[in-house]
Design an enzyme around this catalytic site. Structure first.
Site, PDB file in Angstrom:
ATOM      1  N   ASN A   4      45.975  60.247  66.502  1.00  0.00           N
ATOM      2  CA  ASN A   4      45.401  58.906  66.595  1.00  0.00           C
ATOM      3  C   ASN A   4      43.954  58.991  66.098  1.00  0.00           C
ATOM      4  OD1 ASN A   4      44.359  56.441  67.366  1.00  0.00           O
ATOM      5  ND2 ASN A   4      44.501  56.832  69.570  1.00  0.00           N
ATOM      6  N   LYS A   6      41.910  56.689  65.620  1.00  0.00           N
ATOM      7  CA  LYS A   6      41.056  55.625  66.181  1.00  0.00           C
ATOM      8  C   LYS A   6      40.233  54.970  65.059  1.00  0.00           C
ATOM      9  CE  LYS A   6      41.024  58.102  70.495  1.00  0.00           C
ATOM     10  NZ  LYS A   6      40.475  58.257  71.807  1.00  0.00           N
ATOM     11  N   HIS A  89      47.527  51.830  74.538  1.00  0.00           N
ATOM     12  CA  HIS A  89      46.516  52.883  74.651  1.00  0.00           C
ATOM     13  C   HIS A  89      45.462  52.442  75.670  1.00  0.00           C
ATOM     14  CE1 HIS A  89      43.242  55.589  73.684  1.00  0.00           C
ATOM     15  NE2 HIS A  89      44.139  56.367  73.099  1.00  0.00           N
ATOM     16  N   GLU A  91      42.384  52.583  75.681  1.00  0.00           N
ATOM     17  CA  GLU A  91      41.245  51.851  75.104  1.00  0.00           C
ATOM     18  C   GLU A  91      41.623  50.387  74.864  1.00  0.00           C
ATOM     19  OE1 GLU A  91      40.519  54.649  71.951  1.00  0.00           O
ATOM     20  OE2 GLU A  91      39.887  56.095  73.461  1.00  0.00           O
ATOM     21  N   GLU A 161      48.901  59.707  79.167  1.00  0.00           N
ATOM     22  CA  GLU A 161      47.494  59.945  78.815  1.00  0.00           C
ATOM     23  C   GLU A 161      46.608  59.585  80.002  1.00  0.00           C
ATOM     24  OE1 GLU A 161      46.904  60.016  74.287  1.00  0.00           O
ATOM     25  OE2 GLU A 161      46.488  58.004  74.993  1.00  0.00           O
ATOM     26  N   GLY A 167      39.150  61.723  75.509  1.00  0.00           N
ATOM     27  CA  GLY A 167      37.833  61.793  74.872  1.00  0.00           C
ATOM     28  C   GLY A 167      36.751  62.362  75.761  1.00  0.00           C
ATOM     29  N   SER A 207      42.207  64.997  75.460  1.00  0.00           N
ATOM     30  CA  SER A 207      41.382  66.198  75.197  1.00  0.00           C
ATOM     31  C   SER A 207      42.196  67.431  74.818  1.00  0.00           C
ATOM     32  CB  SER A 207      40.468  66.489  76.389  1.00  0.00           C
ATOM     33  OG  SER A 207      39.532  65.436  76.532  1.00  0.00           O
TER      34      SER A 207
END
Ligand code: PEP
Length: 247
Positions: A4, A6, A89, A91, A161, A167, A207
């Site tokens: 991904n 992003k 996701h 985010e 996730e 991240g 991560s």
């Protein structure tokens, strides 16, 4: 394994890197999906055509067309060769306010257009500390899959996730990830059946790096990785090599 990207890379960088990956990953015998930003999908699609790598998008809307300024429909993605779409996701959930209901609509729209949703689920740090991990993951998974036929569920990919790992450089310990993956597998057995539950890939994301990936990948219910930061450079090739030792 899915990367991904992003909101990263220029067009030139996206094209250069995907070209490199088609060469460096040509010998891999498992599914590898690249998810560049929308505006580079067409460029990357052209590079991936005829190679072993697959194209994914990072999001989509659930309507076919209409007055939805700034959105991209599943049909548009399908037309340019997208096979997978990341949906839900963290985010998107936390920065853009996506709800479980929207995610379920997106999942259905992606499947209706002949693509595969990669459905992200996972708890926040606070939810984990309050002992709510399984509750959150169950609720997100159930709602994302709500109303899907067995035939459609077979085409879904789930990505666990944990939000606290995305991240942050703090990766879930293999046993922590495995217990949630096991839980999701059992939930899929309850909702459908054992055979189907075995067929659905459950990826871990958060991560992932070359030095922590092997420990995760040897867990019985971890079927692959959804990679953010480490999908942007040669670490992605290292990660692919780790999977190739195991398949
Ligand atoms: C992600 O965004 O899906 C992700 C897992 O990011 P990172 O690998 O950078 O934690």
């Amino acid at each position: 394994m899915a990367g991904n990207w992003k909101m990263n890379k220029t067009r030139e960088e996206a094209m250069f890197f995907s070209n490199k990956l088609t060469q460096d990953l040509a010998g891999m015998n498992f599914q590898i999906v690249l998810c560049p930003p929308f505006v580079f999908l067409q460029n990357v699609a052209e590079i991936l055509t005829g190679t072993k790598l697959h194209l994914g998008a990072q999001n989509c809307y659930y309507e076919r067309s209409g007055a939805f300024t700034g959105e991209v429909s599943p049909l548009m993605l399908k037309e340019i060769g997208v096979e997978y779409v990341i949906v839900g996701h963290s985010e998107r959930r936390h920065i853009f306010g996506e709800t479980d209901e929207m995610i379920n609509k997106k999942v259905k729209a992606i499947l209706d257009n002949g693509m595969k949703p990669v459905i992200c689920v996972g708890e926040t740090k606070e939810e984990r500390e309050r002992g709510l991990t399984f509750c959150v993951v169950e609720s997100q998974t159930r709602q994302a899959l709500f109303g899907l036929s067995k035939d459609n569920v077979e085409k879904v990919v789930i990505a666990y996730e944990p939000v606290w790992a995305i991240g942050t450089g703090i990766v879930a310990k293999p046993y922590q990830a495995q217990e949630v993956h096991r839980f999701i597998r059992k939930l899929l057995e309850q909702l459908y059946d054992e055979e189907l539950a075995q067929k659905i890939p459950i990826l871990y994301g958060g991560s992932i790096k070359p030095d922590n990936f092997f420990g995760l990948m040897i867990q019985p219910d971890i079927d692959g990785g959804l990679v953010g930061g480490a999908s942007l450079d040669d670490q992605f090739i290292e990660l692919a090599k780790i999977i190739s030792w195991l398949v």
